[in-house]
Design an enzyme around this catalytic site. Sequence first.
Site, PDB file in Angstrom:
ATOM      1  N   PRO A   9       0.796  -1.229   0.000  1.00  0.00           N
ATOM      2  CA  PRO A   9       0.000   0.000   0.000  1.00  0.00           C
ATOM      3  C   PRO A   9       0.829   1.278   0.000  1.00  0.00           C
ATOM      4  O   PRO A   9       1.884   1.344   0.628  1.00  0.00           O
ATOM      5  CB  PRO A   9      -0.832  -0.099   1.283  1.00  0.00           C
ATOM      6  N   ASN A  10       0.306   2.257  -0.708  1.00  0.00           N
ATOM      7  CA  ASN A  10       0.847   3.626  -0.801  1.00  0.00           C
ATOM      8  C   ASN A  10       2.106   3.738  -1.648  1.00  0.00           C
ATOM      9  O   ASN A  10       2.588   4.838  -1.894  1.00  0.00           O
ATOM     10  CB  ASN A  10       1.089   4.226   0.606  1.00  0.00           C
ATOM     11  N   ARG A  17       5.124  10.996  -2.552  1.00  0.00           N
ATOM     12  CA  ARG A  17       4.882  10.648  -1.155  1.00  0.00           C
ATOM     13  C   ARG A  17       6.149  10.867  -0.319  1.00  0.00           C
ATOM     14  O   ARG A  17       7.159  10.203  -0.542  1.00  0.00           O
ATOM     15  CB  ARG A  17       4.495   9.167  -1.092  1.00  0.00           C
ATOM     16  N   TYR A  22      11.223   8.678   1.040  1.00  0.00           N
ATOM     17  CA  TYR A  22      11.114   7.624   0.026  1.00  0.00           C
ATOM     18  C   TYR A  22      11.748   7.969  -1.312  1.00  0.00           C
ATOM     19  O   TYR A  22      11.797   7.121  -2.213  1.00  0.00           O
ATOM     20  CB  TYR A  22       9.635   7.256  -0.176  1.00  0.00           C
ATOM     21  N   ASN A  74       7.980  -5.583  -1.332  1.00  0.00           N
ATOM     22  CA  ASN A  74       7.949  -4.506  -0.344  1.00  0.00           C
ATOM     23  C   ASN A  74       6.514  -4.449   0.167  1.00  0.00           C
ATOM     24  O   ASN A  74       5.647  -3.871  -0.484  1.00  0.00           O
ATOM     25  CB  ASN A  74       8.349  -3.164  -0.959  1.00  0.00           C
ATOM     26  N   ALA A  77       3.331  -0.899   4.679  1.00  0.00           N
ATOM     27  CA  ALA A  77       2.809  -0.902   6.062  1.00  0.00           C
ATOM     28  C   ALA A  77       2.379  -2.298   6.518  1.00  0.00           C
ATOM     29  O   ALA A  77       2.414  -2.603   7.719  1.00  0.00           O
ATOM     30  CB  ALA A  77       1.646   0.074   6.166  1.00  0.00           C
ATOM     31  N   HIS A  80       4.327  -4.630   8.974  1.00  0.00           N
ATOM     32  CA  HIS A  80       4.283  -4.517  10.433  1.00  0.00           C
ATOM     33  C   HIS A  80       2.976  -5.021  11.037  1.00  0.00           C
ATOM     34  O   HIS A  80       2.802  -4.971  12.246  1.00  0.00           O
ATOM     35  CB  HIS A  80       4.498  -3.048  10.830  1.00  0.00           C
ATOM     36  N   ASP A  87       1.376 -15.589   6.228  1.00  0.00           N
ATOM     37  CA  ASP A  87       0.880 -16.954   6.030  1.00  0.00           C
ATOM     38  C   ASP A  87       0.868 -17.331   4.550  1.00  0.00           C
ATOM     39  O   ASP A  87       1.156 -18.478   4.194  1.00  0.00           O
ATOM     40  CB  ASP A  87      -0.531 -17.101   6.614  1.00  0.00           C
ATOM     41  N   GLU A  98      12.606  -9.372   1.219  1.00  0.00           N
ATOM     42  CA  GLU A  98      11.805  -8.251   1.725  1.00  0.00           C
ATOM     43  C   GLU A  98      12.617  -6.972   1.518  1.00  0.00           C
ATOM     44  O   GLU A  98      13.763  -6.891   1.939  1.00  0.00           O
ATOM     45  CB  GLU A  98      11.531  -8.490   3.217  1.00  0.00           C
ATOM     46  N   HIS A 100      12.720  -2.660   1.724  1.00  0.00           N
ATOM     47  CA  HIS A 100      12.164  -1.378   2.168  1.00  0.00           C
ATOM     48  C   HIS A 100      13.043  -0.264   1.634  1.00  0.00           C
ATOM     49  O   HIS A 100      14.279  -0.346   1.746  1.00  0.00           O
ATOM     50  CB  HIS A 100      12.102  -1.291   3.696  1.00  0.00           C
ATOM     51  N   LEU A 101      12.408   0.744   1.086  1.00  0.00           N
ATOM     52  CA  LEU A 101      13.168   1.893   0.582  1.00  0.00           C
ATOM     53  C   LEU A 101      13.883   2.602   1.727  1.00  0.00           C
ATOM     54  O   LEU A 101      15.053   2.981   1.618  1.00  0.00           O
ATOM     55  CB  LEU A 101      12.212   2.876  -0.107  1.00  0.00           C
ATOM     56  N   SER A 102      13.158   2.801   2.808  1.00  0.00           N
ATOM     57  CA  SER A 102      13.730   3.514   3.952  1.00  0.00           C
ATOM     58  C   SER A 102      14.339   2.506   4.919  1.00  0.00           C
ATOM     59  O   SER A 102      14.019   1.310   4.880  1.00  0.00           O
ATOM     60  CB  SER A 102      12.636   4.316   4.661  1.00  0.00           C
ATOM     61  N   ARG A 107      13.548   4.394  12.135  1.00  0.00           N
ATOM     62  CA  ARG A 107      12.279   5.117  12.180  1.00  0.00           C
ATOM     63  C   ARG A 107      11.484   4.735  13.447  1.00  0.00           C
ATOM     64  O   ARG A 107      12.045   4.232  14.404  1.00  0.00           O
ATOM     65  CB  ARG A 107      11.513   4.858  10.875  1.00  0.00           C
ATOM     66  N   ARG A 111       7.793   0.366  13.290  1.00  0.00           N
ATOM     67  CA  ARG A 111       8.321  -0.118  12.001  1.00  0.00           C
ATOM     68  C   ARG A 111       9.470  -1.116  12.172  1.00  0.00           C
ATOM     69  O   ARG A 111       9.990  -1.650  11.202  1.00  0.00           O
ATOM     70  CB  ARG A 111       8.803   1.054  11.147  1.00  0.00           C
TER      71      ARG A 111
HETATM   72  C1  DQA Z   1       8.318   0.969   3.614  1.00  0.00           C
HETATM   73  C2  DQA Z   1       8.449   1.168   5.127  1.00  0.00           C
HETATM   74  C3  DQA Z   1       7.120   0.939   5.825  1.00  0.00           C
HETATM   75  O1  DQA Z   1       7.253   1.120   7.227  1.00  0.00           O
HETATM   76  C4  DQA Z   1       6.083   1.921   5.320  1.00  0.00           C
HETATM   77  O2  DQA Z   1       4.835   1.668   5.909  1.00  0.00           O
HETATM   78  C5  DQA Z   1       5.995   1.940   3.834  1.00  0.00           C
HETATM   79  C6  DQA Z   1       7.207   1.816   3.026  1.00  0.00           C
HETATM   80  C7  DQA Z   1       9.615   1.340   2.867  1.00  0.00           C
HETATM   81  O3  DQA Z   1       9.724   0.979   1.702  1.00  0.00           O
HETATM   82  O4  DQA Z   1      10.492   2.006   3.433  1.00  0.00           O
HETATM   83  O5  DQA Z   1       4.923   2.190   3.278  1.00  0.00           O
HETATM   84  O6  DQA Z   1       8.062  -0.396   3.374  1.00  0.00           O
END
Ligand code: DQA
Length: 147
Positions: A9-10, A17, A22, A74, A77, A80, A87, A98, A100-102, A107, A111
């Site tokens: 998501p997002n 964003r 990011y 990725n 959210a 977490h 599953d 897995e 994550h950009l950040s 953080r 997270r």
């Molecule tokens: C994220 C880190 C997550 O905590 C956050 O909710 C995201 C992006 C990242 O790519 O850094 O939406 O997965």
Amino acid sequence: MLIWVIHGPNLNLLGSREPAIYGATTLADIDRELQAIGQAAGVQVECFQSNHEGALVDRIQSAPTAGVGFIVINPAAYTHTSVAIRDALAAVEVPFIEVHLSNVHRREPFRHRSFLSDLATGVIAGLGASGYRFALQHGIETLKRQA
Ligand code: DQA
């Protein structure tokens, strides 16, 4: 040889964003580059993004039938929060990284917990869009070793 890249998501908002966190690269830019890397290596790369947990679960469930050998994900959210995505990944037994950009560990404390990391082949966090490239490279090498 088929690798799936799955974005949660997002991440469709990347580019606009919270760019300080990011970056300025859009999701379309990331997907285009990953597909080009795959093409150069002779590996098909298919990218998918959803804001919906169930759609992500459905996608993961369909990976074995689709012939997917590796997943770069990725979960955003849902990393977490989602037992359902955990599953699904455990059920299909397709190896995954897995991403994550950040750097989630720098953080907020919420997270720092991932429902997926202990199932993952590896975890990459904090390298921005390069993290996807490194993960894909590993997936390509893994598939080629098995071929
Ligand atoms: C994220 C880190 C997550 O905590 C956050 O909710 C995201 C992006 C990242 O790519 O850094 O939406 O997965």
